[in-house]
Design a protein around this motif. Structure first.
Motif, short mmCIF file in Angstrom:
data_model
loop_
_atom_site.label_atom_id
_atom_site.label_comp_id
_atom_site.label_asym_id
_atom_site.label_seq_id
_atom_site.Cartn_x
_atom_site.Cartn_y
_atom_site.Cartn_z
N LEU A 48 0.83 -1.20 0.00
CA LEU A 48 0.00 0.00 0.00
C LEU A 48 0.86 1.25 0.00
O LEU A 48 0.51 2.25 -0.64
CB LEU A 48 -0.92 0.00 1.22
N LEU A 49 1.98 1.21 0.70
CA LEU A 49 2.87 2.37 0.76
C LEU A 49 3.32 2.77 -0.64
O LEU A 49 3.32 3.97 -0.99
CB LEU A 49 4.08 2.06 1.64
N VAL A 50 3.68 1.80 -1.45
CA VAL A 50 4.12 2.08 -2.83
C VAL A 50 2.96 2.65 -3.64
O VAL A 50 3.13 3.60 -4.41
CB VAL A 50 4.66 0.79 -3.48
N GLN A 51 1.78 2.09 -3.47
CA GLN A 51 0.61 2.59 -4.19
C GLN A 51 0.30 4.03 -3.81
O GLN A 51 -0.02 4.87 -4.68
CB GLN A 51 -0.60 1.70 -3.89
N LEU A 52 0.39 4.36 -2.52
CA LEU A 52 0.13 5.73 -2.08
C LEU A 52 1.18 6.70 -2.61
O LEU A 52 0.84 7.82 -3.03
CB LEU A 52 0.08 5.78 -0.55
N PHE A 53 2.44 6.29 -2.59
CA PHE A 53 3.49 7.14 -3.15
C PHE A 53 3.24 7.41 -4.63
O PHE A 53 3.42 8.53 -5.11
CB PHE A 53 4.86 6.49 -2.96
N PHE A 54 2.83 6.36 -5.36
CA PHE A 54 2.56 6.53 -6.78
C PHE A 54 1.42 7.51 -7.01
O PHE A 54 1.51 8.40 -7.87
CB PHE A 54 2.22 5.17 -7.40
N LEU A 55 0.33 7.37 -6.24
CA LEU A 55 -0.83 8.24 -6.42
C LEU A 55 -0.54 9.68 -6.04
O LEU A 55 -0.95 10.62 -6.74
CB LEU A 55 -2.01 7.71 -5.59
N PHE A 56 0.15 9.87 -4.91
CA PHE A 56 0.31 11.22 -4.35
C PHE A 56 1.52 11.96 -4.91
O PHE A 56 1.48 13.18 -5.11
CB PHE A 56 0.41 11.13 -2.83
N TYR A 57 2.60 11.21 -5.16
CA TYR A 57 3.83 11.85 -5.62
C TYR A 57 4.15 11.57 -7.09
O TYR A 57 4.81 12.38 -7.75
CB TYR A 57 5.01 11.41 -4.76
N GLY A 58 3.68 10.41 -7.60
CA GLY A 58 4.00 10.04 -8.97
C GLY A 58 3.08 10.66 -10.01
O GLY A 58 3.53 11.25 -11.00
N LEU A 59 1.77 10.55 -9.78
CA LEU A 59 0.81 11.06 -10.76
C LEU A 59 0.91 12.56 -11.02
O LEU A 59 0.69 12.99 -12.16
CB LEU A 59 -0.62 10.68 -10.35
N PRO A 60 1.23 13.39 -10.02
CA PRO A 60 1.39 14.83 -10.32
C PRO A 60 2.45 15.11 -11.38
O PRO A 60 2.39 16.14 -12.05
CB PRO A 60 1.78 15.43 -8.97
N LYS A 61 3.40 14.20 -11.56
CA LYS A 61 4.43 14.39 -12.58
C LYS A 61 3.84 14.37 -13.99
O LYS A 61 4.43 14.92 -14.93
CB LYS A 61 5.50 13.30 -12.47
N VAL A 62 2.66 13.72 -14.13
CA VAL A 62 2.00 13.69 -15.44
C VAL A 62 0.72 14.53 -15.43
O VAL A 62 -0.16 14.36 -16.28
CB VAL A 62 1.69 12.24 -15.87
N GLY A 63 0.61 15.40 -14.44
CA GLY A 63 -0.49 16.34 -14.40
C GLY A 63 -1.74 15.90 -13.67
O GLY A 63 -2.75 16.61 -13.69
N VAL A 64 -1.70 14.74 -13.00
CA VAL A 64 -2.86 14.25 -12.26
C VAL A 64 -2.64 14.55 -10.78
O VAL A 64 -1.80 13.90 -10.13
CB VAL A 64 -3.09 12.75 -12.47
N ILE A 65 -3.36 15.52 -10.25
CA ILE A 65 -3.17 15.95 -8.87
C ILE A 65 -4.45 15.67 -8.09
O ILE A 65 -5.54 16.11 -8.48
CB ILE A 65 -2.81 17.44 -8.80
#
Length: 219
Positions: A65-82
């Motif tokens: 879950l930690l990896v999933q949360l990092f991807f959603l919160f910190y990764g997706l903003p890199k492609v414009g999804v905030i």
């Protein structure tokens, strides 16, 4: 144990517990819906979609879950999804626990004797009617212990959402320890409030297990 510190900290922990409970309840309900849809897809063996569901279940159950949360919160903003931290937490919890709910429901359906399907067919029920009126009540009754365990598991996993800047119970405990070094009091309050959330859930789960078992027996 300093009870004055505990008394002063109670309002903050109560607020954090409300946030934890809200995220947990929404996550449980959403994961139940997702799990039911996935179990139905697997039962009806829908081409292509069934393979997608299988891939989702494997991906979800084999990533933390930690990896999933990092991807959603910190990764997706890199492609414009905030998204907000709360939205990320709910999506992450739903994505994680939906697969466990799906497998619990699928297992419950698989446990139903073949004679029940044959009896339904003999009564003239089609596959959809058999699924809704015969298999679902029995499958849910069989899967209820696993569904209860998954619900408790998901609520405990809310302890990870502090990594997306949500002031949940763990966040408050870490904040109190860092600011005032009152570790004993912080951990005491953390345990108490988690018990206040989880014990009613466990008791409700046992009640539902008994009710669904009786309902399935008389169906």
């Amino acid at each position: 144990m300093d009870f004055d510190v505990i008394g002063r900290s109670l309002p903050l922990y109560a607020e954090a517990a409300a946030l934890t409970a809200r995220i947990g309840i929404i996550g449980v309900l959403a994961s139940l819906v997702l799990g039911a849809l996935c179990a139905a897809v697997q039962y009806f063996r829908i081409p292509v979609v069934r393979q997608i569901v299988t891939g989702y279940v494997e991906l979800s159950r084999n990533t933390p879950l930690l990896v999933q949360l990092f991807f959603l919160f910190y990764g997706l903003p890199k492609v414009g999804v905030i998204m907000s931290g709360e939205t990320c937490a709910i999506i992450g919890l739903t994505f994680l626990d939906g697969s466990y709910m799906a497998e619990a429901l699928r297992s419950g359906l698989d446990e139903i004797p073949q004679i029940h399907r044959m009896s339904a067919a003999a009564l003239g029920l089609n596959r959809r009617q058999t699924f809704i009126h015969v298999l679902v009540p029995q499958g849910v009754a069989t899967a209820m212990p696993a569904l209860t365990a998954n619900t408790i598991f998901l609520i405990k996993e809310t302890s990870m959402v502090s990594v997306v800047a949500l002031p949940d119970l763990v966040y408050r405990a870490k904040e109190q320890i860092g600011n005032s070094y009152t570790t004993t009091e912080a951990l005491f309050l953390l345990v108490v409030f988690y018990l206040l959330i989880l014990i009613p859930v466990a008791l409700l789960g046992r009640y539902l297990e008994r009710r669904t078992r009786r309902h399935a027996a008389t169906a």
